[in-house]
Scaffold this active site. Sequence first.
Site, PDB file in Angstrom:
ATOM      1  N   LYS A 260      51.998  57.845  64.419  1.00  0.00           N
ATOM      2  CA  LYS A 260      53.029  56.804  64.593  1.00  0.00           C
ATOM      3  C   LYS A 260      54.230  57.426  65.297  1.00  0.00           C
ATOM      4  O   LYS A 260      54.754  58.451  64.873  1.00  0.00           O
ATOM      5  CB  LYS A 260      53.443  56.221  63.240  1.00  0.00           C
ATOM      6  CG  LYS A 260      54.642  55.264  63.332  1.00  0.00           C
ATOM      7  CD  LYS A 260      55.002  54.591  61.999  1.00  0.00           C
ATOM      8  CE  LYS A 260      56.316  53.841  62.097  1.00  0.00           C
ATOM      9  NZ  LYS A 260      56.749  53.231  60.812  1.00  0.00           N
ATOM     10  N   ASP A 265      63.561  53.267  64.345  1.00  0.00           N
ATOM     11  CA  ASP A 265      63.145  52.029  63.686  1.00  0.00           C
ATOM     12  C   ASP A 265      64.369  51.356  63.071  1.00  0.00           C
ATOM     13  O   ASP A 265      64.809  51.721  61.987  1.00  0.00           O
ATOM     14  CB  ASP A 265      62.101  52.350  62.604  1.00  0.00           C
ATOM     15  CG  ASP A 265      61.670  51.108  61.838  1.00  0.00           C
ATOM     16  OD1 ASP A 265      61.978  49.981  62.298  1.00  0.00           O
ATOM     17  OD2 ASP A 265      61.025  51.262  60.782  1.00  0.00           O
ATOM     18  N   LYS A 272      67.280  46.689  59.179  1.00  0.00           N
ATOM     19  CA  LYS A 272      67.441  47.483  57.962  1.00  0.00           C
ATOM     20  C   LYS A 272      68.902  47.413  57.525  1.00  0.00           C
ATOM     21  O   LYS A 272      69.801  47.700  58.313  1.00  0.00           O
ATOM     22  CB  LYS A 272      67.052  48.943  58.227  1.00  0.00           C
ATOM     23  CG  LYS A 272      65.546  49.149  58.367  1.00  0.00           C
ATOM     24  CD  LYS A 272      65.187  50.616  58.496  1.00  0.00           C
ATOM     25  CE  LYS A 272      63.691  50.793  58.718  1.00  0.00           C
ATOM     26  NZ  LYS A 272      62.865  50.443  57.559  1.00  0.00           N
ATOM     27  N   ASP A 284      61.095  58.402  62.338  1.00  0.00           N
ATOM     28  CA  ASP A 284      59.945  57.501  62.280  1.00  0.00           C
ATOM     29  C   ASP A 284      58.873  57.829  63.328  1.00  0.00           C
ATOM     30  O   ASP A 284      57.894  57.120  63.471  1.00  0.00           O
ATOM     31  CB  ASP A 284      60.426  56.051  62.404  1.00  0.00           C
ATOM     32  CG  ASP A 284      59.568  55.095  61.611  1.00  0.00           C
ATOM     33  OD1 ASP A 284      58.826  55.558  60.719  1.00  0.00           O
ATOM     34  OD2 ASP A 284      59.619  53.885  61.886  1.00  0.00           O
ATOM     35  N   ASP A 343      60.074  44.614  60.507  1.00  0.00           N
ATOM     36  CA  ASP A 343      60.256  46.004  60.069  1.00  0.00           C
ATOM     37  C   ASP A 343      58.917  46.666  59.707  1.00  0.00           C
ATOM     38  O   ASP A 343      58.862  47.871  59.491  1.00  0.00           O
ATOM     39  CB  ASP A 343      61.226  46.043  58.880  1.00  0.00           C
ATOM     40  CG  ASP A 343      61.797  47.433  58.637  1.00  0.00           C
ATOM     41  OD1 ASP A 343      61.607  48.310  59.514  1.00  0.00           O
ATOM     42  OD2 ASP A 343      62.427  47.643  57.579  1.00  0.00           O
ATOM     43  N   GLU A 345      56.612  47.518  61.635  1.00  0.00           N
ATOM     44  CA  GLU A 345      56.266  47.674  63.038  1.00  0.00           C
ATOM     45  C   GLU A 345      55.270  48.790  63.292  1.00  0.00           C
ATOM     46  O   GLU A 345      54.513  48.738  64.258  1.00  0.00           O
ATOM     47  CB  GLU A 345      57.543  47.912  63.864  1.00  0.00           C
ATOM     48  CG  GLU A 345      58.061  49.350  63.901  1.00  0.00           C
ATOM     49  CD  GLU A 345      58.413  49.939  62.543  1.00  0.00           C
ATOM     50  OE1 GLU A 345      58.748  49.150  61.625  1.00  0.00           O
ATOM     51  OE2 GLU A 345      58.340  51.170  62.379  1.00  0.00           O
ATOM     52  N   ARG A 347      52.557  49.681  61.832  1.00  0.00           N
ATOM     53  CA  ARG A 347      51.153  49.242  61.787  1.00  0.00           C
ATOM     54  C   ARG A 347      50.792  48.447  63.037  1.00  0.00           C
ATOM     55  O   ARG A 347      49.634  48.446  63.452  1.00  0.00           O
ATOM     56  CB  ARG A 347      50.909  48.448  60.489  1.00  0.00           C
ATOM     57  CG  ARG A 347      51.728  47.201  60.370  1.00  0.00           C
ATOM     58  CD  ARG A 347      51.751  46.625  58.951  1.00  0.00           C
ATOM     59  NE  ARG A 347      52.618  47.392  58.046  1.00  0.00           N
ATOM     60  CZ  ARG A 347      52.798  47.097  56.767  1.00  0.00           C
ATOM     61  NH1 ARG A 347      52.152  46.088  56.205  1.00  0.00           N
ATOM     62  NH2 ARG A 347      53.608  47.826  56.023  1.00  0.00           N
TER      63      ARG A 347
HETATM   64  N1  BES Z   1      59.469  53.427  58.960  1.00  0.00           N
HETATM   65  C1  BES Z   1      59.429  52.597  57.844  1.00  0.00           C
HETATM   66  C2  BES Z   1      58.906  53.280  56.589  1.00  0.00           C
HETATM   67  C3  BES Z   1      59.763  54.386  56.051  1.00  0.00           C
HETATM   68  C4  BES Z   1      60.668  54.141  55.039  1.00  0.00           C
HETATM   69  C5  BES Z   1      59.626  55.677  56.515  1.00  0.00           C
HETATM   70  C6  BES Z   1      61.440  55.169  54.533  1.00  0.00           C
HETATM   71  C7  BES Z   1      60.401  56.712  56.018  1.00  0.00           C
HETATM   72  C8  BES Z   1      61.305  56.449  55.016  1.00  0.00           C
HETATM   73  C9  BES Z   1      58.528  51.389  58.119  1.00  0.00           C
HETATM   74  O1  BES Z   1      58.468  50.956  59.431  1.00  0.00           O
HETATM   75  C10 BES Z   1      59.067  50.258  57.333  1.00  0.00           C
HETATM   76  O2  BES Z   1      60.144  49.819  57.640  1.00  0.00           O
HETATM   77  N2  BES Z   1      58.313  49.802  56.359  1.00  0.00           N
HETATM   78  C11 BES Z   1      58.714  48.737  55.524  1.00  0.00           C
HETATM   79  C12 BES Z   1      57.522  47.828  55.350  1.00  0.00           C
HETATM   80  C13 BES Z   1      57.875  46.513  54.707  1.00  0.00           C
HETATM   81  C14 BES Z   1      58.687  45.672  55.654  1.00  0.00           C
HETATM   82  C15 BES Z   1      56.590  45.817  54.352  1.00  0.00           C
HETATM   83  C16 BES Z   1      59.153  49.330  54.198  1.00  0.00           C
HETATM   84  O3  BES Z   1      58.535  50.296  53.752  1.00  0.00           O
HETATM   85  O4  BES Z   1      60.126  48.849  53.640  1.00  0.00           O
HETATM   86 ZN    ZN Z   2      58.871  52.412  60.868  1.00  0.00          ZN
HETATM   87 MG    MG Z   3      60.031  49.529  59.872  1.00  0.00          MG
END
Ligand code: BES
Ligand code: ZN
Ligand code: MG
Length: 490
Positions: A260, A265, A272, A284, A343, A345, A347
């Site tokens: 990834k 992000d 966020k 990220d 968010d 993204e 995947r």
């Molecule tokens: N990049 C984040 C996940 C992440 C969170 C990485 C904290 C490192 C530290 C990912 O893109 C994300 O935002 N995931 C969301 C998914 C949700 C919207 C289903 C999350 O984990 O909150």
């Molecule tokens: Zn992310």
């Molecule tokens: Mg995200």
Amino acid sequence: MQIKATDTPLLDWTGDLLAVGILEGETELSGDLAQLDEKLSGTISELIADEKFEGKSATTAISRVGGKNPIRKIALVGLGKSEDLKLDSWRAATAAIARMAKKSKTLGISLPLGSESPESLAQVITEAMILALHQDNRFKSEPEDKELKLETVDLIGLAGQDKAIANASIVADGVILARELVNAPANELTPITMAETAQQLASDYNLEIKILEQSDCEQFEQGMGAYLGVGQASDIPPKFIHLTYKPAGTAKRKVAIVGKSLTFDSGGLNLKPSGSGIETMKMDMGGGAATLGAAKAIAQLKPDVEVHFICAATENMISGRAMHPGDILKAANGKTIEVNNTDAEGRLTLADALIYAEKLEVDAIVDLATLTGACIVALGNDIAGLWSTDNALAEEMKTAAELAGEKFWQLPMEEKYFEGLKSEIADMKNTGPRAGGSITAALFLKQFIKDTPWMHLDVAGPVWADSPSGVNNKGATGFPVRTLVNWVEG
Ligand code: BES
Ligand code: ZN
Ligand code: MG
């Protein structure tokens, strides 16, 4: 700094700092150590007594030797109980020595060998030494840590292990590349500079490289609509990076590593909020960074395996062109996705990258991603989640990880939870309910793999360290470059 295996016996070593390892409960000196203690007029036994040194794992004690002795300082480091010895005991001890030795010019290290092979010990000690000393000062106008004076490190008792030391330095350099990419902020490390880094690797180490520009991605199969949807609000073009290492002879296996690579992000229109760690989202691209770090090491170690390294790099931003929550995207295999959360993204970018990887007809695909906060909630900051459709592949990776001292925990691919991703209007949504969030993310990715053995690693926690521990300093860790290299090398 030069690390070398010396055939100088412990008793004859001369230099600034001599670090000797002691097992827990073995503070009654015998053999070489007893002789050394005698030679140093009892400095070691005095230090043990004064500091109540017990040899507990990674504990240290240090003393000036004084007089006309050819050693200026002596340091003790604990390795823990002999029955608990594993490679990590030497890693932790070496990291502790590295932190004590910064101000010395010459360092000698003598650690008990236990039942490990001298080769793996030379490897582990070298890696730990380089990684624990690594400081990323690129963004300071004045380096903070001016203290590093270390010029030579002699590994005592490991004569003949030059090859292991050289290989370990290669791996450590790969880890450092991954750390530097992750530490670099999003205004430095963009999809463009990430692609340039890959170009540099290709020309330095003779790798094949293909960079798919936006228009190439639009034309790949049915169009990489999921990946391109994520990047469409960015002012920086997406760069789909594909590096290939091919062995000189016939490859005994073909694999793909997909990382990834969100260079930032923001969350997109599901922005966020402050307090969510948005300012840390330069990390990220940790999966992609480890992919390139592994490529750098593998290109030099030259295993008999063909390896494809894939990074679908882009930024998740906001603008008038941003994807709207609720948009429907079409991945390259024709599957449609309702983006109920912009968010989620990572995947989306991985969906198209996995489809691309499977077209390469490899024997196994491994993706690694800072994919979900839910995985950090489940496993904490030090352990990555592992999902696989193939048990043999999962076992291979666990063995590689054990050897590397990097932690993974396998989680279930619980098909029933895919119900949470059912969409009224498209083939699937990109997010499900809060519960089991890292599992539904893995199930989402699985929709884009047909039948190639596949594994997903959620590395959201361990790519970053808030405080120094073991071979990691504060900041990017370079996780899991060492595991990937071990896995490829088999
Ligand atoms: N990049 C984040 C996940 C992440 C969170 C990485 C904290 C490192 C530290 C990912 O893109 C994300 O935002 N995931 C969301 C998914 C949700 C919207 C289903 C999350 O984990 O909150
Ligand atoms: Zn992310
Ligand atoms: Mg995200």
